[in-house]
Write an enzyme that holds these catalytic residues in place. Structure first.
Site, PDB file in Angstrom:
ATOM      1  N   LEU A  52      66.269  28.894  53.646  1.00  0.00           N
ATOM      2  CA  LEU A  52      66.923  27.969  54.575  1.00  0.00           C
ATOM      3  C   LEU A  52      68.428  28.176  54.698  1.00  0.00           C
ATOM      4  CD1 LEU A  52      64.876  24.722  53.868  1.00  0.00           C
ATOM      5  CD2 LEU A  52      65.131  25.850  56.086  1.00  0.00           C
ATOM      6  N   THR A  53      68.999  29.056  53.887  1.00  0.00           N
ATOM      7  CA  THR A  53      70.410  29.391  54.085  1.00  0.00           C
ATOM      8  C   THR A  53      70.583  30.301  55.293  1.00  0.00           C
ATOM      9  OG1 THR A  53      70.358  31.397  52.712  1.00  0.00           O
ATOM     10  CG2 THR A  53      70.799  29.283  51.594  1.00  0.00           C
ATOM     11  N   GLY A  54      69.485  30.941  55.717  1.00  0.00           N
ATOM     12  CA  GLY A  54      69.541  31.870  56.830  1.00  0.00           C
ATOM     13  C   GLY A  54      69.826  33.299  56.427  1.00  0.00           C
ATOM     14  N   LYS A  55      69.977  33.547  55.117  1.00  0.00           N
ATOM     15  CA  LYS A  55      70.377  34.895  54.694  1.00  0.00           C
ATOM     16  C   LYS A  55      69.308  35.949  54.924  1.00  0.00           C
ATOM     17  CE  LYS A  55      69.194  34.186  49.788  1.00  0.00           C
ATOM     18  NZ  LYS A  55      69.778  34.104  48.411  1.00  0.00           N
ATOM     19  N   LEU A  98      66.125  24.493  49.330  1.00  0.00           N
ATOM     20  CA  LEU A  98      66.506  25.552  50.264  1.00  0.00           C
ATOM     21  C   LEU A  98      65.391  26.574  50.446  1.00  0.00           C
ATOM     22  CD1 LEU A  98      70.193  26.227  49.124  1.00  0.00           C
ATOM     23  CD2 LEU A  98      69.367  24.697  50.917  1.00  0.00           C
ATOM     24  N   TYR A 114      62.124  29.368  31.117  1.00  0.00           N
ATOM     25  CA  TYR A 114      63.211  29.947  31.913  1.00  0.00           C
ATOM     26  C   TYR A 114      64.010  30.959  31.099  1.00  0.00           C
ATOM     27  CZ  TYR A 114      62.620  26.254  35.458  1.00  0.00           C
ATOM     28  OH  TYR A 114      62.138  25.411  36.438  1.00  0.00           O
TER      29      TYR A 114
END
Length: 338
Positions: free
Chosen positions: A225-228, A220, A53
């Site tokens: 899944l936040t819809g953004k 998410l 990372y």
């Protein structure tokens, strides 16, 4: 923050784990510290990182996340923090990691190289959960598990886990451990969300029968899944907007997460969330941690604001009615991520 036992270990972890994979890339060190402090204040005692990372993996910033987390760790009591990190998987096939010149492997040599680097960057003597980041089914599990056993005997790790593993690989490793009296994988960290429920097909049964805990990542679905992504204009700077322009591997990943079926599913899931007075983020995180084989759901954030929304799911328990409505969406649009 509720706690759950990790596999058959002595570790009892917060049911939400703070993921760190963007620290040092899309999230700078100052904001990372703010996120980590807020997570700690919320009762999160389990933190996940990796030697490779931040993401997307680049040679110019590899190891940076462990370095940032190691700096923050010095501000907190070590015994109050449970650390999970990962050794990179084999550097052939689908992906060549930008460390050790891309010649990584899950053999004793590379596992030893990886752990020594992680311990130094994190500034600790022992890692609580050491995970293989992705598997190599053509390499002997005997050698991998022997290497991890040696690290435990030396006090460098407490327990071991795997990530992105298959049913075959998990069972093969458990058989090897039992046959040769070696350390076992007590956890498996795989992609799992309402948009990607493939874990339920086989691996869930393995976890239940063998006492292995799932640590779901990307609850998410990478932010889908936040819809953004459902607006008419793609959100500027969002992960998959960047990935589409950052190379073939990132583009393939973006297309898997972001397609006609995932967006259609998200519309219906957002409607369910609104019906019951919560955001789609809260619905998705709550759904993830509401499985008997899940020990801790790994959430990520680039800002404290994003973290706050995920934390709202801490005490949320979805009713049978809500779960049934979610299941209807999954049946209507099956395997939206393929």
């Amino acid at each position: 923050m509720k706690k759950r036992r990790l596999g058959k270990t002595g570790m009892v972890v917060s049911e939400i784990c703070m993921g760190t994979m963007t620290f040092g890339s899309s999230c700078n060190e100052d904001e990372a510290f703010r996120i980590l402090d807020r997570a700690y204040d919320a009762g999160i005692d389990f933190y996940d990182t990796a030697e490779i990372y931040p993401v997307p993996p680049k040679k110019s910033w590899v190891h940076r996340t462990e370095e940032i987390f190691g700096k923050w760790l010095k501000t907190k009591p070590r015994d109050g923090i449970l650390i999970a990190t990962k050794v990179a998987g084999p550097g052939h096939g689908w992906f060549s990691p930008p460390l050790r010149e891309g010649k990584t492997a899950l053999d004793k040599y590379h596992i030893r190289r990886a752990i020594e680097g992680s311990l130094q960057r994190l500034g600790v003597e022992t890692i609580d959960l050491y995970q293989t980041h992705w598997p190599d089914h053509d390499v002997s599990y005997d050698e991998t598990m022997e290497a991890l056993t040696e690290l435990k005997e030396e006090g460098k790790i407490r327990y071991a886990g795997c990530s992105n593993e298959t049913s075959f690989g998990l069972m093969k490793s458990l058989w090897t451990s039992e046959k040769h009296n070696l350390i076992r994988y007590d956890s498996i960290q795989n992609n799992f969300s309402i948009l990607n429920r493939r874990f339920e097909d086989e691996l869930a049964q393995v976890c239940r029968k063998e006492g292995v805990s799932l640590l779901p990542y990307s609850p998410l679905a990478g932010g889908v899944l936040t819809g953004k992504y459902n607006g008419t204009v793609p959100p500027e700077g969002a992960r998959f907007v960047r990935y589409i322009a950052e190379g073939e591997r990132q583009k393939r990943m973006a297309n898997r997460f972001l397609n006609e079926n995932t967006l259609a599913s998200t519309v219906e899931l957002m409607a369910i969330a609104e019906k019951y007075g919560m955001s789609a983020t809260v619905l998705s995180v709550a759904w993830s941690k509401q499985h008997d084989y899940v020990a801790s759901t790994i959430i990520g954030a680039n800002t404290v604001v994003q973290l706050e929304e995920s934390l709202k799911a801490t005490d949320v328990i979805l009713s049978d009615e809500i779960l049934s409505e979610i299941n209807l969406v999954s049946k209507k649009i099956q395997y939206p991520m393929g």
